[in-house]
Design an enzyme around this catalytic site. Structure first.
Site, PDB file in Angstrom:
ATOM      1  N   LYS A 118      66.858 -14.169 -26.045  1.00  0.00           N
ATOM      2  CA  LYS A 118      67.666 -12.991 -26.357  1.00  0.00           C
ATOM      3  C   LYS A 118      69.153 -13.211 -26.097  1.00  0.00           C
ATOM      4  CE  LYS A 118      63.908  -9.681 -25.642  1.00  0.00           C
ATOM      5  NZ  LYS A 118      62.853 -10.687 -25.486  1.00  0.00           N
ATOM      6  N   GLU A 202      72.140  -4.927 -20.789  1.00  0.00           N
ATOM      7  CA  GLU A 202      72.920  -4.377 -21.891  1.00  0.00           C
ATOM      8  C   GLU A 202      72.967  -2.862 -21.763  1.00  0.00           C
ATOM      9  OE1 GLU A 202      70.878  -5.713 -25.350  1.00  0.00           O
ATOM     10  OE2 GLU A 202      69.351  -4.142 -25.253  1.00  0.00           O
ATOM     11  N   ASN A 237      59.099   1.318 -22.890  1.00  0.00           N
ATOM     12  CA  ASN A 237      59.584   0.262 -23.784  1.00  0.00           C
ATOM     13  C   ASN A 237      58.458  -0.447 -24.520  1.00  0.00           C
ATOM     14  OD1 ASN A 237      62.328   0.618 -22.817  1.00  0.00           O
ATOM     15  ND2 ASN A 237      61.625  -0.370 -20.953  1.00  0.00           N
ATOM     16  N   GLU A 290      67.650  -8.120 -31.080  1.00  0.00           N
ATOM     17  CA  GLU A 290      67.057  -9.430 -30.836  1.00  0.00           C
ATOM     18  C   GLU A 290      66.286  -9.850 -32.070  1.00  0.00           C
ATOM     19  OE1 GLU A 290      64.666  -8.515 -27.473  1.00  0.00           O
ATOM     20  OE2 GLU A 290      62.991  -7.751 -28.647  1.00  0.00           O
TER      21      GLU A 290
END
Length: 682
Positions: A118, A202, A237, A290
């Site tokens: 990533k 991030e 997630n 990604e």
């Protein structure tokens, strides 16, 4: 071009079974690998050959490259399909196979190195002018550095494993304490799941939609995209529901995202199936997240709307064939949905569930009456075990329809008819989402579950019309059972029983009001007319009910006023526990006199466990974070328990003193085992 003759599948579960199906269609032999825990697994049964590779722990079996390579050499396989997870994005594995002249059914090692990581992929995307989410692209050494970076980027932040996927090694942090805890948990999960504990941070974009583009390339420089998938319904997630196409994108945005994805793939000579993931905001601005250099879990929805078998295309590319289609040949037809059915209990905060599948009977695959198509990708079978060692996925149930509404309706019916017993599962939650008006409108973001179920899933809102139908059908079920008993007793001298025509039905649900009805059943067999009176002043309602049901059956398929009506029911004292579209009902069916007496019975109270920390799922204690005699505050972390490769932090519900600790790191616990005991502070 060299034709592949035998494929070893370096994976397990439903994806291994999926690869076997396409290989079989292409006339290619298959080899399965399995751990001790998987010796009786479905993928082992389906493959032409199977090789044992070690203990259940993945770092002693499925992640050990040497064992996989030895299995390839011992069986004479000339290719390896890695599935997803495990070694699928490990460039060293791909290089090792290339050195031994074994075809890797995936992208070239350079593409994996460039885009599979990533951090590297984000730098490449930035260099190529692709819009990226703000964040820190360098590696993070420890929790203190993570906190400093999080403050610099600005909360909330996403802490992510560099080699991650499938929601593993990901945490959202809203403050310094969560950043510190999240860093360590993400690092631990990443090391366990991927053998790589590198972490980056991030900015977490609020109210985003998760939309990804499927790309497909060959070894001759050709690359196309096959539309998009919307994956915004996520929990922790982890994607739960996916659909293709997205209800949000327009043709212009789709084309722009597709072109950018292809450009990125071509920059690394991408030569297999892969996915470029984006965050898309409310104004249709999209940001590169990604690239997954592998087959995605949700690939079936793309296959259903394009007619392209992605596994077949991966095999053909690995053989050196050119793509047999151009971008102009790609058409998106209809709408497809995928529901991930997990071994987890939605009523216990989705905690993992393990055990034997006492009943596993998914709906029939193929075309259904509405013209929709049902597909079920699975790696389990009735009587099989759901292990604590691996991902909790049971199946991927998919539907396709001419439009989104037809696909949703077909999914609702398919979930109604999915028979699954022996473990906790998330079918009730999936049913609730599909019945939700926001989902029906396509008004979804990755925050959907957190926004709509902020206190966890307690059940779907009750539909009064459905409740009345359930009461009527349960009354008829009870009537059928009583007539059956009367026939048995009537065959014996002086034991004939009278069965009344009217029943009192009491319905309780945790999300709605208690309801009572009188059900007057007319007719002796076939289509019955049931006159329903409730405790309101409204007029009686007549329902025509057809029911082909026998006592003991748990899936109840009825016709109410000529429309199919299906629910699950299990016998309890004086009636049934019913599951329907995310709502649980307790339905008591009594004769009128028994109903009067039932009102006089005392209510049994549940035991008080507020002074105990109970293990909410079967798992292994990773750490105990407090000591006996310690005063803890509301929300303080008490212990960490790992199950199915996910760490779960257990927290205090109020300020208290730890009076006794019953567990320590490394202990294996069952559901409701007492981890520690509390007393009130002085």
């Amino acid at each position: 071009m060299t034709k592949i003759k035998k494929i070893l599948i370096a994976n397990r579960g439903e994806i291994a079974c999926r690869v076997i199906k396409t290989a079989r269609k292409m006339g290619i032999k298959t080899v399965a690998v399995y751990s001790d825990a998987d010796k009786n697994a479905l993928h082992v049964r389906m493959a032409d050959e199977a090789v044992h590779i070690g203990p259940p722990a993945v770092n002693q079996s499925y992640l050990v490259m040497e064992k996989i390579i030895k299995a390839v050499e011992d069986t004479g396989a000339d290719a390896v399909h890695p599935g997803y997870g495990f070694l699928s994005e490990n460039p060293e594995f791909a290089k090792l196979l290339a050195k031994k002249k074994i075809a890797f059914i995936g992208p070239n090692p350079h593409a994996i190195v460039s885009m599979g990581d990533k951090i590297t992929s984000k730098k490449l995307a930035q260099d190529a002018g692709v819009s990226c989410v703000p964040g820190h692209m360098g590696l993070i050494e420890d929790a203190d550095e993570a906190v400093k970076i999080a403050n610099k980027v600005g909360y909330p932040v996403m802490i992510k494993a560099s080699a991650g996927g499938g929601g593993k090694g990901m945490r959202i942090a809203w403050n310094d304490e969560e950043a510190r805890e999240g860093f360590q948990s993400s690092k631990n999960e990443a090391a366990t799941s991927f053998g790589d504990d590198r972490i980056f941070i991030e900015k977490f974009v609020t109210q985003p939609r998760h939309i990804e583009i499927q790309v497909l390339g060959d070894k001759h420089g050709n690359c196309i995209y096959l539309g998009e998938r919307e994956c915004s319904i996520q929990r922790r997630n982890q994607k739960v529901i996916e659909e293709a196409p997205s209800p949000f994108l327009d043709e212009e945005t789709r084309a722009a995202m597709g072109a950018e994805s292809v450009a990125l793939a071509k920059a690394v000579n991408y030569d297999s199936a892969g996915t470029v993931e984006f965050i898309v905001d409310g104004d249709k601005n999209f940001y590169f997240l990604e690239m997954n250099t592998r087959l995605q879990v949700e690939h079936p929805v793309t296959e259903l709307i394009t007619g392209v078998d992605l596994v077949e295309q991966m095999i053909r590319s690995a053989q050196g064939e050119e793509l047999n289609m151009s971008q102009d040949d790609v058409t998106l037809t209809g709408w497809a949905l995928e529901s991930r059915i997990y071994a987890e209990d939605p009523y216990r905060n989705f905690l993992p569930s393990i055990g034997r599948l006492k009943r596993y009977r998914p709906p029939a695959e193929g075309k259904v009456e509405s013209g929709a198509i049902v597909r079920n990708d699975t790696g389990v079978f009735e009587g099989g075990e759901i292990s604590m060692f691996y991902d909790p996925m049971i199946a991927k149930l998919c539907t396709w329809g001419d439009d989104r509404g037809i696909a949703i309706d077909a999914m609702k019916v398919a979930l109604d008819n999915f028979e699954l017993d022996g473990i906790g599962h998330n079918i009730p939650f999936l049913q609730a989402v599909y019945d939700h008006d926001r989902f029906a409108r396509g008004d979804i973001t990755t925050a959907f579950i957190a926004e709509e179920y902020p206190d966890g899933f307690l059940g779907a809102p009750e539909n009064a019309g459905h409740t009345r139908k359930i009461a009527a059908v349960c009354a008829l079920m009870h009537d059928i059972k009583e007539h059956r008993a009367a026939q048995i007793s009537g065959s014996l001298p002086n034991h004939a029983r009278h069965v009344p025509d009217e029943w009192a039905v009491a319905v309780k649900s945790p999300t709605g009001e208690d309801r009572t009805y009188s059900a007057d059943i007319n007719g002796d067999s076939g289509l019955r007319t049931i006159v329903m009176n409730d405790d309101s002043d409204k007029a009686a309602l007549e329902l025509e009910v057809g029911l082909n049901w026998r006592p003991g059956e748990e899936t109840v398929r009825a016709f109410v006023d000529s429309r199919a009506f299906t629910f699950k029911a299990r016998a309890i004292p004086e009636g049934y526990r019913v599951w329907h579209r995310g709502v649980i009902f307790d339905v008591a069916v009594r004769n009128p006199r028994a109903a009067e007496l039932a009102k006089l019975m005392p209510i049994k109270l549940a035991p008080d466990t507020s002074n105990l920390l109970l293990c909410p799922m079967p798992g292994v204690v990773v750490s105990v974070l407090v000591e006996e005699g310690q005063t803890v505050e509301d929300g303080q972390a008490l212990a960490v328990v790992e199950a199915m490769k996910m760490e779960n932090t257990l927290r205090a519900e109020s300020r208290c003193v730890v009076s006794k600790v019953n567990a320590s790191a490394g202990d294996n616990l069952a559901v409701d085992d007492v981890i520690m005991e509390f007393e009130k502070p002085e």
